[in-house]
Structure formats: structure tokens, C-alpha cells
Write an enzyme that holds these catalytic residues in place. Structure first.
Site, PDB file in Angstrom:
ATOM      1  N   ASP A 109      -7.702 -11.229 -11.108  1.00  0.00           N
ATOM      2  CA  ASP A 109      -7.088 -12.714 -11.615  1.00  0.00           C
ATOM      3  C   ASP A 109      -7.045 -13.188 -10.597  1.00  0.00           C
ATOM      4  OD1 ASP A 109      -6.817 -14.815 -12.888  1.00  0.00           O
ATOM      5  OD2 ASP A 109      -5.386 -14.669 -13.823  1.00  0.00           O
ATOM      6  N   ASP A 124      -0.900 -13.974 -14.985  1.00  0.00           N
ATOM      7  CA  ASP A 124      -2.175 -13.181 -14.193  1.00  0.00           C
ATOM      8  C   ASP A 124      -2.110 -12.134 -14.263  1.00  0.00           C
ATOM      9  OD1 ASP A 124      -1.878 -16.154 -12.406  1.00  0.00           O
ATOM     10  OD2 ASP A 124       0.090 -15.302 -12.639  1.00  0.00           O
ATOM     11  N   GLU A 177     -12.603 -12.364 -12.469  1.00  0.00           N
ATOM     12  CA  GLU A 177     -13.020 -13.748 -12.847  1.00  0.00           C
ATOM     13  C   GLU A 177     -13.311 -14.433 -12.156  1.00  0.00           C
ATOM     14  OE1 GLU A 177     -10.133 -15.971 -15.453  1.00  0.00           O
ATOM     15  OE2 GLU A 177      -9.816 -17.276 -13.824  1.00  0.00           O
TER      16      GLU A 177
END
Length: 179
Positions: free
Chosen positions: A7, A141, A68
Site C-alpha cells: 500500500d 496501511d 495499489e
């Protein structure tokens, strides 16, 4: 299949390793956050992220890296930092020959919670449940990184079949014509 989920972020870059196959219980191998000082120069922050990602790749030897996909936000500065951290993760994986998959936030949320509009708390709760953890990974996160890895494990088989079908179709197509 062992997947490192990333992330991306300049201040906090979530990382999580999940192992398993679609349709079977998954196992969390590790989870954490690569942090950089807000007041550090951009280049130094990117080097710190690279070192952190390299440590995770070396320690956990994933077969895939799921990152991501950066999406447009209102804050261009945030998007730039996220994109730069994302590029570092992709570069580290590519340098080692590890395939990289990009997943959108809504794709990850839908895979893990059933809704592409789920909030961070819902994602954290489902990651906790799916990986049979005693508490949600913190900060968010870290939970998001695990969700990325889960999403990839569940979606990779279907994506691979689609890619193989397209490749087969293109191989059979007359010269100059592809799908």
C-alpha cells in the site's frame, strides 16, 4: 502462492505478505509499515522506501507483488507521493524478476469485503477475519497491504486464464489482427 502486498505512501508504506491459494484458508506471513520522516528530502525518502521494500523481498521471497494502483485524488501532492512510492515498489520487484500486479482500491475492497465502497474499518475487520488474526493490523496501511495480497491471491487465477486465452487467440489470429 506467496504475495507481498504494498500500500504505497511516502510517509507510511504498508507491506504485508500472505500465502495461500484461492478457495483455501490464507496465512499471514508478515505485516508492517515502511516509514519515512516527513521532513526528509524526497530522494532520501524514496531510498528509505526502497531499502524497506528490499528487506521485505529478501526476508519473505514472494512469488508476486501486488501494488495499489494509484488513482486520481483531489490532492495532487498526495497522488505524486503515492505514485513515487508505488514506482519504487514496482522497480524493486522488477529488478528481482518478480511479477507485479496493480489493483485499484475499489477492486481490493470488493474482493475482501464484497463492496467496492467499504471503509478502512470494514477492510481491517475482514482482513482480521480472513487471516484469523486476534486484532486488526495497525495502522490501516498495514491492513490495506494485506488486503492487496489477499485480492491478488483470489483474483490471479482468473486473470491468468484471461491472459492465456487472449494470448492463444492472438497466436491463432491472422497476421496483423489481434484482439
Amino acid at each position: 502462492m506467496r504475495v507481498l502486498g504494498v500500500d504505497p505512501g511516502l510517509t507510511r508504506c504498508g507491506v504485508g505478505v500472505v500465502e495461500g491459494v484461492a478457495g483455501r484458508p490464507l496465512t499471514m506471513i508478515g505485516v508492517g509499515v515502511v516509514r519515512t520522516p516527513v521532513d526528509a528530502e524526497l530522494g532520501q525518502r524514496l531510498v528509505a522506501i526502497e531499502r524497506g521494500i528490499e528487506e521485505w523481498l529478501e526476508a519473505h521471497r514472494p512469488e508476486f507483488v501486488a501494488v495499489e494502483r494509484v488513482f486520481s485524488q483531489h490532492n495532487v501532492r498526495t497522488v505524486m507521493g503515492t505514485a513515487q512510492a508505488s514506482a519504487v515498489a514496482m522497480l524493486c520487484a522488477a529488478r528481482r524478476g518478480i511479477p507485479v500486479a496493480l489493483h485499484t482500491p475499489s477492486e481490493v475492497k470488493a474482493a475482501v469485503t464484497g463492496s467496492g465502497r467499504a471503509d478502512k474499518a470494514q477492510v481491517g475487520a475482514m482482513v482480521t477475519r480472513l487471516l484469523r488474526l486476534s486484532a486488526p493490523p495497525n495502522p490501516a496501511d498495514a491492513a490495506d497491504a494485506l488486503a492487496l495480497a489477499i485480492c491478488h491471491i483470489w483474483r490471479a487465477p482468473a486473470q491468468n486464464r484471461l491472459q492465456q486465452a487472449v494470448a492463444l487467440h492472438n497466436a491463432k489470429a491472422p497476421k496483423g489482427r489481434t484482439a
